[in-house]
Design an enzyme around this catalytic site. Structure first.
Site, PDB file in Angstrom:
ATOM      1  N   GLY A  15       0.864   2.814  -1.053  1.00 19.76           N
ATOM      2  CA  GLY A  15       0.902   1.795   0.008  1.00 19.76           C
ATOM      3  C   GLY A  15       2.036   0.796  -0.211  1.00 19.76           C
ATOM      4  N   HIS A 178      -2.329  21.854   0.418  1.00 18.56           N
ATOM      5  CA  HIS A 178      -1.733  21.023  -0.638  1.00 18.56           C
ATOM      6  C   HIS A 178      -2.520  21.227  -1.925  1.00 18.56           C
ATOM      7  CE1 HIS A 178       0.580  17.862  -2.359  1.00 18.56           C
ATOM      8  NE2 HIS A 178      -0.399  16.991  -2.412  1.00 18.56           N
TER       9      HIS A 178
HETATM   10  N1  LIG Z   1      -0.761  14.044   0.135  1.00 19.52           N
HETATM   11  C1  LIG Z   1      -0.010  13.938  -0.945  1.00 19.52           C
HETATM   12  O1  LIG Z   1       0.993  14.633  -1.084  1.00 19.52           O
HETATM   13  C2  LIG Z   1      -0.379  12.935  -2.009  1.00 19.52           C
HETATM   14  C3  LIG Z   1       0.524  12.626  -3.042  1.00 19.52           C
HETATM   15  C4  LIG Z   1       0.156  11.676  -3.996  1.00 19.52           C
HETATM   16  C5  LIG Z   1      -1.087  11.039  -3.909  1.00 19.52           C
HETATM   17  N2  LIG Z   1      -1.933  11.371  -2.898  1.00 19.52           N
HETATM   18  C6  LIG Z   1      -3.240  10.721  -2.735  1.00 19.52           C
HETATM   19  O2  LIG Z   1      -3.062   9.460  -2.086  1.00 19.52           O
HETATM   20  C7  LIG Z   1      -4.165   8.606  -2.391  1.00 19.52           C
HETATM   21  C8  LIG Z   1      -3.652   7.227  -2.799  1.00 19.52           C
HETATM   22  O3  LIG Z   1      -2.897   7.295  -3.988  1.00 19.52           O
HETATM   23  P1  LIG Z   1      -2.361   5.935  -4.692  1.00 19.52           P
HETATM   24  O4  LIG Z   1      -1.598   6.378  -5.878  1.00 19.52           O
HETATM   25  O5  LIG Z   1      -1.729   5.025  -3.693  1.00 19.52           O
HETATM   26  O6  LIG Z   1      -3.769   5.321  -5.153  1.00 19.52           O
HETATM   27  P2  LIG Z   1      -4.112   3.774  -5.502  1.00 19.52           P
HETATM   28  O7  LIG Z   1      -5.384   3.783  -6.268  1.00 19.52           O
HETATM   29  O8  LIG Z   1      -2.929   3.115  -6.120  1.00 19.52           O
HETATM   30  O9  LIG Z   1      -4.356   3.117  -4.051  1.00 19.52           O
HETATM   31  C9  LIG Z   1      -5.408   3.499  -3.223  1.00 19.52           C
HETATM   32  C10 LIG Z   1      -5.916   2.242  -2.558  1.00 19.52           C
HETATM   33  O10 LIG Z   1      -6.911   2.603  -1.590  1.00 19.52           O
HETATM   34  C11 LIG Z   1      -7.795   1.493  -1.517  1.00 19.52           C
HETATM   35  N3  LIG Z   1      -9.031   1.812  -0.808  1.00 19.52           N
HETATM   36  C12 LIG Z   1     -10.178   2.370  -1.272  1.00 19.52           C
HETATM   37  N4  LIG Z   1     -11.094   2.436  -0.294  1.00 19.52           N
HETATM   38  C13 LIG Z   1     -10.530   1.912   0.815  1.00 19.52           C
HETATM   39  C14 LIG Z   1     -10.980   1.708   2.153  1.00 19.52           C
HETATM   40  N5  LIG Z   1     -12.199   2.058   2.548  1.00 19.52           N
HETATM   41  N6  LIG Z   1     -10.114   1.134   3.016  1.00 19.52           N
HETATM   42  C15 LIG Z   1      -8.881   0.791   2.650  1.00 19.52           C
HETATM   43  N7  LIG Z   1      -8.392   0.954   1.398  1.00 19.52           N
HETATM   44  C16 LIG Z   1      -9.219   1.522   0.500  1.00 19.52           C
HETATM   45  C17 LIG Z   1      -8.022   1.147  -2.991  1.00 19.52           C
HETATM   46  O11 LIG Z   1      -8.594  -0.146  -3.145  1.00 19.52           O
HETATM   47  C18 LIG Z   1      -6.601   1.242  -3.531  1.00 19.52           C
HETATM   48  O12 LIG Z   1      -5.917  -0.001  -3.506  1.00 19.52           O
HETATM   49  C19 LIG Z   1      -4.960   9.347  -3.470  1.00 19.52           C
HETATM   50  O13 LIG Z   1      -6.077   9.990  -2.887  1.00 19.52           O
HETATM   51  C20 LIG Z   1      -3.969  10.371  -3.997  1.00 19.52           C
HETATM   52  O14 LIG Z   1      -4.617  11.517  -4.557  1.00 19.52           O
HETATM   53  C21 LIG Z   1      -1.605  12.303  -1.961  1.00 19.52           C
END
Ligand SMILES: NC(=O)c1ccc[n+]([C@@H]2O[C@H](COP(=O)([O-])OP(=O)(O)OC[C@H]3O[C@@H](n4cnc5c(N)ncnc54)[C@H](O)[C@@H]3O)[C@@H](O)[C@H]2O)c1
Length: 312
Positions: A15, A178
């Site tokens: 984010g 993925h």
């Molecule tokens: N699609 C892809 O290619 C890909 C690549 C990397 C990571 N990801 C996924 O992306 C996601 C996020 O990764 P990150 O490194 O940013 O994690 P992160 O833990 O740094 O951030 C995730 C955020 O989501 C917030 N959150 C939890 N519940 C929530 C809700 N109901 N509403 C709003 N926010 C909420 C958390 O508080 C946290 O701040 C993970 O699931 C990860 O596996 C996907």
């Protein structure tokens, strides 16, 4: 014309980098949303990013919030809400934790941002974007998952290193789910038109495909959490294609209604993204081996989707 509004749901690692990129590319005003327990963190990140504009010169506001009312009317939503992997975990291990989170997000997004173009990033990606669409009833043009752009970027980088050529000239396409059985479509991978097999030996290619498939896990092992720079710029490429009507052909998780022989499933396929969202799904010719790999990948996605449906 008024600035566009970009809602980033999840103010964590991805984010934050999404906000940084959206701001520096001046795509619009950014709202960084997180749960109430993380609201002050989101506000702090937003303030830090806004202060950076004094030096970057980017015009655009960034605000942090835990109120959906502040996200209301967003043109684009990029969803990273949920937990990332820890070393030893597969993406599918996240389904139990991230399923209630994507449902919660979908309900609020439907109410407050009914017209947004939505890019889901949360894992397990193909099942989470499926659930988002199912829950909101939004059209397949407006709901897409980010994975193929990132997986193709990883594949391209390893090929560029091996072939000793500029990353700019490597064009690859990684399709399917993925997961570790994603499908690098070699028949459509070139170095500026030259088939990759001309420049990369077979055994090196096999190792690169394996490294690409495990590319996310490699970073999780090194960092203890998942990647965020490359995932963020991958999603920004998709958002930009929509906001600027670029009509880019990008591999994205799209809802299939018979394409490639699959129905009622999200999976990575070549799409065209423009002002209409997912404007087209392109059906390319796959050879027999690629078709078999796609089937295996689709079966893996379906298993997680079945878990999601069972928890309906
Ligand atoms: N699609 C892809 O290619 C890909 C690549 C990397 C990571 N990801 C996924 O992306 C996601 C996020 O990764 P990150 O490194 O940013 O994690 P992160 O833990 O740094 O951030 C995730 C955020 O989501 C917030 N959150 C939890 N519940 C929530 C809700 N109901 N509403 C709003 N926010 C909420 C958390 O508080 C946290 O701040 C993970 O699931 C990860 O596996 C996907």
């Amino acid at each position: 014309m008024a600035r566009k509004k970009i809602g980033l749901i999840g103010a964590g690692n991805i984010g934050g980098e999404l906000a940084n990129l959206a701001l520096s590319r001046q795509l619009g005003d950014v709202v960084l949303f997180d749960i109430p327990a993380k609201e002050s963190f989101a506000k702090g990140k937003a303030l830090d990013l806004e202060q950076a504009t004094a030096l970057s010169g980017a015009d655009g506001r960034v605000t942090g919030t835990s109120r959906w009312e502040d996200v209301a009317g967003a043109d684009v939503l990029i969803i990273t809400a949920g937990i990332p992997r820890k070393p030893g975990q597969s993406r599918d291990d996240l389904v139990a934790t991230n399923l209630p989170i994507i449902r919660d997000v979908a309900d609020s997004a439907k109410k407050h941002c009914p017209n947004a173009f939505v890019i889901v990033i949360s894992n397990p990606l193909d099942a989470m974007v499926y659930e988002y669409k199912r829950r909101t009833g939004a059209s397949r043009q407006k709901v897409v998952g980010m994975a193929g752009v990132l997986d193709s970027a990883r594949f391209s980088l390893f090929l560029a290193h091996e072939a000793g050529v500029s990353i700019k000239d490597v064009k690859t396409m990684v399709l399917g789910g993925h997961g570790d059985d994603m499908v690098p479509v070699l028949s459509h991978c070139t170095i500026n038109g030259v088939p990759v097999q001309k420049l990369v030996a077979k055994d090196a290619l096999t190792k690169i495909i394996d490294r690409t498939r495990k590319g996310g896990g490699e970073i999780v092992t090194l960092m203890g959490t998942s990647a965020y720079y490359a995932p963020a710029i991958s999603a920004i490429a998709m958002a930009e294609a929509y906001l600027l009507d670029q009509k880019r052909l990008l591999p994205c998780a799209a809802y299939l209604e018979g394409e490639y022989g699959y129905k009622d499933l999200y999976m990575g396929v070549p799409t065209v993204i423009g002002a209409g969202g997912v404007e087209k799904i392109i059906e390319i010719d796959l050879n027999v081996e690629e078709q078999a790999m796609l089937k295996k990948s689709a079966d893996s996605v379906q298993k997680v989707v079945d878990i999601v449906k069972a928890g309906a």
